[in-house]
Design an enzyme around this catalytic site. Structure first.
Site, PDB file in Angstrom:
ATOM      1  N   LYS A  94       0.864  -1.125  -0.028  1.00 34.98           N
ATOM      2  CA  LYS A  94      -0.062  -0.155  -0.090  1.00 34.98           C
ATOM      3  C   LYS A  94       0.978   1.377   0.069  1.00 34.98           C
ATOM      4  O   LYS A  94       0.362   2.380  -0.325  1.00 34.98           O
ATOM      5  CB  LYS A  94      -0.936  -0.094   1.253  1.00 34.98           C
ATOM      6  CG  LYS A  94      -1.955  -1.366   1.231  1.00 34.98           C
ATOM      7  CD  LYS A  94      -2.775  -1.359  -0.062  1.00 34.98           C
ATOM      8  CE  LYS A  94      -3.737  -0.432  -0.274  1.00 34.98           C
ATOM      9  NZ  LYS A  94      -5.080  -1.006  -0.647  1.00 34.98           N
ATOM     10  N   SER A 118      -2.254 -12.360   4.380  1.00 32.79           N
ATOM     11  CA  SER A 118      -2.909 -12.023   3.133  1.00 32.79           C
ATOM     12  C   SER A 118      -1.968 -12.842   1.921  1.00 32.79           C
ATOM     13  O   SER A 118      -2.588 -13.185   1.007  1.00 32.79           O
ATOM     14  CB  SER A 118      -3.337 -10.654   2.943  1.00 32.79           C
ATOM     15  OG  SER A 118      -2.062  -9.860   2.395  1.00 32.79           O
TER      16      SER A 118
END
Ligand SMILES: Cc1ncc(COP(=O)(O)O)c(C=O)c1O
Length: 446
Positions: A52, A269
């Protein structure tokens, strides 16, 4: 800036680009593939530790380019965009506030505080839910109405997928010399899959774009279940070739295998994405798959403690919370079972099945309908615990084998059956994850 010497004038120069990509690393043992090459793209090599950072940089650059008067930035976040924005704000001299769910791991909230963020902690899903009236999105909008405040809004702002179109996609194309055939990403805001997928398909429309998501009620920060994805602006199922659901158990076990078999410090994840990838990627010559590994394990110790309880004995001085009796029961189960002859490998299970021994699948029906072994009846663990016996041999001394997703629930079921008088019960180590990794036959829904 010199990339050779790795000497930089600003921390922001460490943001990746086509010429200075995050690494891709070939996975060796865990895939079990003979032909297909699977590479993990290690996004914790971004300057603030996650995929991110690309998006945070793109959002700030976009706001600056629009000439907005930027004083305080505010963003609803599951943590990683917030960490990136906090650090970029520090470099640029902006204040930064994050609105987020109280369920976000303590480690991420601590990092945000350490990095100078003003935190607003709310009741919300791990990945903020659109439309939740008291949630992180609504609060960010409310704060952004104040003078001098700007919400960047990764959920709606095209600068999110564009970050991946401009960097992640071109990096992968160059790193594989244009040979990439499959691209796999876990889905949260869907900036990664949509932006990267668009770039790769623009180079070669045959590149397969594969999205992976968790189940409803999951415990994997940063990603969204199918229900939440339906409300996500950059979720573009028509642009993806496959979408797969992966259970928490499979994701955490795959993550643990990445640590111990590949020495890759992946976070949950990444385990989710790889578990999906291993189901979707064909083991054929010429296949080159890239799987995004969004961040590393260190922000998720509290989550690992919940999902891999066997690794954290109760005497561990770091124990943060009182131990759940269910977890204690499980640990006792493992202590008994691990030592004994009752844990069998997938190939032993296959031989037993071929010789007529019943193999009972104790997963939930929603897992069972998607992928199962032919000839295995489904008795979900809660029903087995409640005393359901159809499908089990009448003779309690006959051998019966049990399988689940990763080998945890089947041990629990083994203990239940032994408590009910069955004397020869076997649990399949590694469950369906190990079964599929060993390429043993499965059947998919008709
Ligand atoms: C750890 C982690 N994994 C996966 C994702 C999903 O990425 P995207 O939002 O691009 O779909 C995120 C997003 O915040 C994340 O923080």
């Amino acid at each position: 800036m010199s990339n050779d010497l790795r000497s930089y004038e600003s921390i922001l120069d460490l943001l990746p680009s086509e010429q200075s990509p995050t690494p891709i690393v070939r996975l060796g043992r865990i895939t079990g593939f003979e032909h297909a090459k699977v590479y993990a793209k290690l996004e914790w090599y971004n300057p603030f530790g996650a995929v991110k950072d690309r998006v945070a940089a793109s959002l700030v650059r976009d706001a600056e380019a629009r000439g907005l008067r930027l004083e305080t930035l505010v963003e609803p976040t599951s943590g990683n965009t917030g960490i990136g924005l906090a650090m970029i704000s520090n470099v640029r001299g902006y204040e930064f506030a994050a609105t987020l769910s109280k369920a976000i791991p303590e480690e991420k909230r601590a990092a945000l505080r350490l990095f100078g963020t003003d935190l607003y902690e709310l009741d919300d899903d791990l990945c903020p839910m659109p439309g939740a009236p008291e949630g992180a999105m609504a609060k960010a909008e409310e704060l952004a109405a104040q003078p001098g405040w700007t919400e960047l809004n990764q959920y709606q702002n095209a600068a999110n997928p564009e970050a991946h179109f401009a960097t992640t996609g071109p990096e992968i194309w160059r790193q594989t010399s244009g040979q990439v055939t499959h691209f796999v990403a876990a889905m949260g805001t869907c900036g990664t899959i949509t932006g990267t997928g668009r770039f790769l398909k623009a180079q070669n429309p045959d590149v397969q774009v594969i999205g992976v998501h968790p189940t409803d009620g999951h415990d994997i920060p940063g990603v969204r279940s199918r229900r939440a994805l339906a409300l996500t602006a950059f979720f573009k199922p028509e642009e993806y070739d496959q979408i797969l659901e992966v259970s928490d158990e499979d994701a955490y076990l795959t993550c643990s295998r990445l640590h111990t078999e590949e020495s890759i410090i992946a976070g949950p994840s990444s385990g989710l994405a790889l578990a999906g990838a291993l189901r979707a990627i064909p083991d054929e010559p010429g296949v080159i798959a890239i799987v995004i590994f969004p961040d590393n394990a260190f922000k998720y110790v509290s989550a690992f403690r919940r999902h891999l309880p066997d690794l954290f004995p109760p005497e561990d001085g770091l124990a943060l919370a009182p131990v759940d009796p269910y977890v204690q029961h499980l640990k006792a189960a493992f202590a008994i079972a691990d030592d004994g002859p009752d844990i069998i490998t997938v190939s032993e299970a296959n031989h037993l099945l071929e010789s007529g021994v019943p193999l009972i699948d104790v997963r939930n029906p929603d897992e069972y309908v998607k992928l199962r072994i032919a000839g295995t009846p489904n008795i979900p663990l809660p029903e087995l615990s409640a005393g359901r016996t159809d499908g089990l041999p009448e003779d309690k001394s006959a051998t019966v084998a049990l399988i689940c997703a990763g080998g945890v629930r089947s041990v629990y079921a083994l203990l239940e059956l032994k408590a009910h008088g069955y004397t020869s019960v076997k649990s399949v180590q590694g469950g369906m994850a190990a079964w599929t990794a060993a390429r043993l036959p499965t059947e998919e829904p008709a």
